[in-house]
Design a protein around this motif. Structure first.
Motif, PDB file in Angstrom:
ATOM      1  N   GLN A  34       0.840  -1.209   0.000  1.00  0.00           N
ATOM      2  CA  GLN A  34       0.000   0.000   0.000  1.00  0.00           C
ATOM      3  C   GLN A  34       0.870   1.253   0.000  1.00  0.00           C
ATOM      4  O   GLN A  34       0.578   2.217  -0.697  1.00  0.00           O
ATOM      5  N   VAL A  35       1.937   1.245   0.764  1.00  0.00           N
ATOM      6  CA  VAL A  35       2.857   2.385   0.798  1.00  0.00           C
ATOM      7  C   VAL A  35       3.468   2.588  -0.578  1.00  0.00           C
ATOM      8  O   VAL A  35       3.567   3.717  -1.068  1.00  0.00           O
ATOM      9  N   SER A  36       3.844   1.499  -1.225  1.00  0.00           N
ATOM     10  CA  SER A  36       4.411   1.590  -2.573  1.00  0.00           C
ATOM     11  C   SER A  36       3.400   2.158  -3.561  1.00  0.00           C
ATOM     12  O   SER A  36       3.732   3.024  -4.381  1.00  0.00           O
ATOM     13  N   GLN A  37       2.157   1.700  -3.472  1.00  0.00           N
ATOM     14  CA  GLN A  37       1.107   2.223  -4.351  1.00  0.00           C
ATOM     15  C   GLN A  37       0.857   3.704  -4.092  1.00  0.00           C
ATOM     16  O   GLN A  37       0.680   4.490  -5.028  1.00  0.00           O
ATOM     17  N   ASN A  38       0.860   4.099  -2.825  1.00  0.00           N
ATOM     18  CA  ASN A  38       0.658   5.508  -2.478  1.00  0.00           C
ATOM     19  C   ASN A  38       1.795   6.367  -3.013  1.00  0.00           C
ATOM     20  O   ASN A  38       1.563   7.465  -3.517  1.00  0.00           O
ATOM     21  N   GLN A  39       3.029   5.875  -2.909  1.00  0.00           N
ATOM     22  CA  GLN A  39       4.176   6.630  -3.416  1.00  0.00           C
ATOM     23  C   GLN A  39       4.077   6.791  -4.923  1.00  0.00           C
ATOM     24  O   GLN A  39       4.346   7.865  -5.462  1.00  0.00           O
ATOM     25  N   THR A  40       3.663   5.741  -5.614  1.00  0.00           N
ATOM     26  CA  THR A  40       3.487   5.816  -7.066  1.00  0.00           C
ATOM     27  C   THR A  40       2.406   6.837  -7.419  1.00  0.00           C
ATOM     28  O   THR A  40       2.583   7.654  -8.330  1.00  0.00           O
ATOM     29  N   ALA A  41       1.307   6.814  -6.682  1.00  0.00           N
ATOM     30  CA  ALA A  41       0.217   7.771  -6.932  1.00  0.00           C
ATOM     31  C   ALA A  41       0.680   9.202  -6.673  1.00  0.00           C
ATOM     32  O   ALA A  41       0.344  10.117  -7.438  1.00  0.00           O
ATOM     33  N   ILE A  42       1.472   9.408  -5.632  1.00  0.00           N
ATOM     34  CA  ILE A  42       1.993  10.749  -5.329  1.00  0.00           C
ATOM     35  C   ILE A  42       2.904  11.221  -6.447  1.00  0.00           C
ATOM     36  O   ILE A  42       2.815  12.372  -6.895  1.00  0.00           O
ATOM     37  N   ASN A  43       3.775  10.344  -6.927  1.00  0.00           N
ATOM     38  CA  ASN A  43       4.683  10.720  -8.015  1.00  0.00           C
ATOM     39  C   ASN A  43       3.913  11.055  -9.291  1.00  0.00           C
ATOM     40  O   ASN A  43       4.239  12.019  -9.986  1.00  0.00           O
ATOM     41  N   GLU A  44       2.888  10.266  -9.599  1.00  0.00           N
ATOM     42  CA  GLU A  44       2.069  10.548 -10.781  1.00  0.00           C
ATOM     43  C   GLU A  44       1.338  11.876 -10.629  1.00  0.00           C
ATOM     44  O   GLU A  44       1.216  12.642 -11.585  1.00  0.00           O
ATOM     45  N   SER A  45       0.870  12.174  -9.418  1.00  0.00           N
ATOM     46  CA  SER A  45       0.190  13.449  -9.163  1.00  0.00           C
ATOM     47  C   SER A  45       1.155  14.617  -9.351  1.00  0.00           C
ATOM     48  O   SER A  45       0.784  15.644  -9.923  1.00  0.00           O
ATOM     49  N   LYS A  46       2.381  14.455  -8.878  1.00  0.00           N
ATOM     50  CA  LYS A  46       3.381  15.515  -9.044  1.00  0.00           C
ATOM     51  C   LYS A  46       3.655  15.764 -10.525  1.00  0.00           C
ATOM     52  O   LYS A  46       3.775  16.914 -10.954  1.00  0.00           O
TER      53      LYS A  46
END
Length: 94
Positions: A34-46
């Motif tokens: 879940q942390v990995s998925q959240n980090q990926t989502a944050i990077n895509e948002s950036k």
């Protein structure tokens, strides 16, 4: 009510430890995923925010150029009207 600790080496105790470790590792992997998925989502948002910011800057430039073109066109129309009036004036004299 007290909990009795049974230090005997039994199959039930071993199975309990194995099940507890399995559940713990499974929960850890789930959280880590879940942390990995959240980090990926944050990077895509950036990346999306950066693209939107770039697009907005380009749009501002385009609007400024359109405004400048519009002003130039208005000036040209005024000049054309003045020239037409001058031509009409010269033609009516002659």
């Amino acid at each position: 009510m007290s909990i009795d600790f049974n230090p005997e080496f039994t199959v039930a105790n071993v199975l309990t430890i194995v099940v507890a470790l399995t559940v713990g590792l499974s929960a850890w992997n789930s959280v880590e995923g879940q942390v990995s998925q959240n980090q990926t989502a944050i990077n895509e948002s950036k990346e999306s925010v950066q693209k939107i910011t770039t697009d907005l800057a380009e749009l501002k430039i385009d609007v400024a150029l359109l405004k400048q073109d519009s002003e130039h066109a208005s000036e040209m129309m005024e000049e054309i009207k003045a020239n037409q009036a001058q031509i009409i004036k010269l033609l009516t004299k002659g």
